[in-house]
Design a protein around this motif. Sequence first.
Motif, PDB file in Angstrom:
ATOM      1  N   VAL A  91       4.896  33.617 -11.378  1.00  0.00           N
ATOM      2  CA  VAL A  91       6.543  34.215 -11.309  1.00  0.00           C
ATOM      3  C   VAL A  91       7.268  32.590 -11.998  1.00  0.00           C
ATOM      4  O   VAL A  91       6.990  31.740 -11.953  1.00  0.00           O
ATOM      5  N   GLU A  92       8.303  33.118 -12.842  1.00  0.00           N
ATOM      6  CA  GLU A  92       9.088  33.087 -13.457  1.00  0.00           C
ATOM      7  C   GLU A  92      10.581  32.841 -13.017  1.00  0.00           C
ATOM      8  O   GLU A  92      10.319  34.083 -12.876  1.00  0.00           O
ATOM      9  N   THR A  93      11.179  31.770 -13.426  1.00  0.00           N
ATOM     10  CA  THR A  93      12.270  32.298 -13.417  1.00  0.00           C
ATOM     11  C   THR A  93      13.503  33.133 -14.614  1.00  0.00           C
ATOM     12  O   THR A  93      12.418  32.903 -15.771  1.00  0.00           O
ATOM     13  N   GLN A  94      13.916  33.591 -14.357  1.00  0.00           N
ATOM     14  CA  GLN A  94      14.360  34.752 -15.199  1.00  0.00           C
ATOM     15  C   GLN A  94      15.799  34.362 -15.875  1.00  0.00           C
ATOM     16  O   GLN A  94      16.688  34.078 -15.333  1.00  0.00           O
ATOM     17  N   ARG A  95      15.534  34.111 -16.913  1.00  0.00           N
ATOM     18  CA  ARG A  95      17.032  34.161 -17.834  1.00  0.00           C
ATOM     19  C   ARG A  95      17.006  35.395 -18.645  1.00  0.00           C
ATOM     20  O   ARG A  95      16.742  36.089 -19.694  1.00  0.00           O
ATOM     21  N   GLY A  96      19.058  35.502 -18.273  1.00  0.00           N
ATOM     22  CA  GLY A  96      19.419  36.792 -19.017  1.00  0.00           C
ATOM     23  C   GLY A  96      18.773  38.190 -18.930  1.00  0.00           C
ATOM     24  O   GLY A  96      18.420  38.658 -16.886  1.00  0.00           O
ATOM     25  N   LYS A  97      18.451  39.040 -19.189  1.00  0.00           N
ATOM     26  CA  LYS A  97      18.280  40.142 -18.937  1.00  0.00           C
ATOM     27  C   LYS A  97      16.663  40.617 -18.934  1.00  0.00           C
ATOM     28  O   LYS A  97      16.279  41.200 -18.323  1.00  0.00           O
ATOM     29  N   GLY A  98      16.006  39.436 -18.938  1.00  0.00           N
ATOM     30  CA  GLY A  98      14.099  39.313 -19.419  1.00  0.00           C
ATOM     31  C   GLY A  98      13.516  39.624 -20.551  1.00  0.00           C
ATOM     32  O   GLY A  98      14.833  41.381 -20.503  1.00  0.00           O
ATOM     33  N   GLU A  99      12.846  39.784 -20.418  1.00  0.00           N
ATOM     34  CA  GLU A  99      12.107  40.517 -22.146  1.00  0.00           C
ATOM     35  C   GLU A  99      10.646  40.469 -21.188  1.00  0.00           C
ATOM     36  O   GLU A  99      10.009  39.774 -21.362  1.00  0.00           O
ATOM     37  N   LEU A 100       9.909  41.272 -21.737  1.00  0.00           N
ATOM     38  CA  LEU A 100       8.157  41.538 -21.971  1.00  0.00           C
ATOM     39  C   LEU A 100       7.605  40.905 -22.676  1.00  0.00           C
ATOM     40  O   LEU A 100       8.837  40.521 -24.062  1.00  0.00           O
ATOM     41  N   LYS A 101       7.064  40.611 -21.900  1.00  0.00           N
ATOM     42  CA  LYS A 101       5.898  39.598 -22.864  1.00  0.00           C
ATOM     43  C   LYS A 101       5.141  39.802 -23.053  1.00  0.00           C
ATOM     44  O   LYS A 101       4.360  40.881 -22.584  1.00  0.00           O
TER      45      LYS A 101
END
Length: 101
Positions: A91-101
């Motif tokens: 689980v990670e903090t989301q920054r902005g709109k988020g991007e698929l990794k």
Amino acid sequence: MRIKEHPILKFEHGKKVKFYYNGTELEGYEGETIAAALHAAGIRTMRESIHLHRPRGLFCNIGNCSSCLMVVDGMPNVRVCVEKLREGMRVETQRGKGELK
Ligand code: FES
């Protein structure tokens, strides 16, 4: 912080599981929400707002407001207040709109 005893409610939970928050190993209980496990570990910030990058955390806690969006196992925009915790989740903090990794 967890409420362990209550005069009229009974709390049952699943087995203890490990998961990772921004790379740090934490513990929670299988079947509880990711947000509940993070809250119990003292973590209140789930994401940053898109434009001003202000911290956002739990608001509605029922999956309606999108205040708790996080990146879970590489998938952005997961509402952690309604997503159940499982062993080994990342689980990670989301920054902005988020991007698929
Ligand atoms: S806190 Fe509102 S959707 Fe999760």
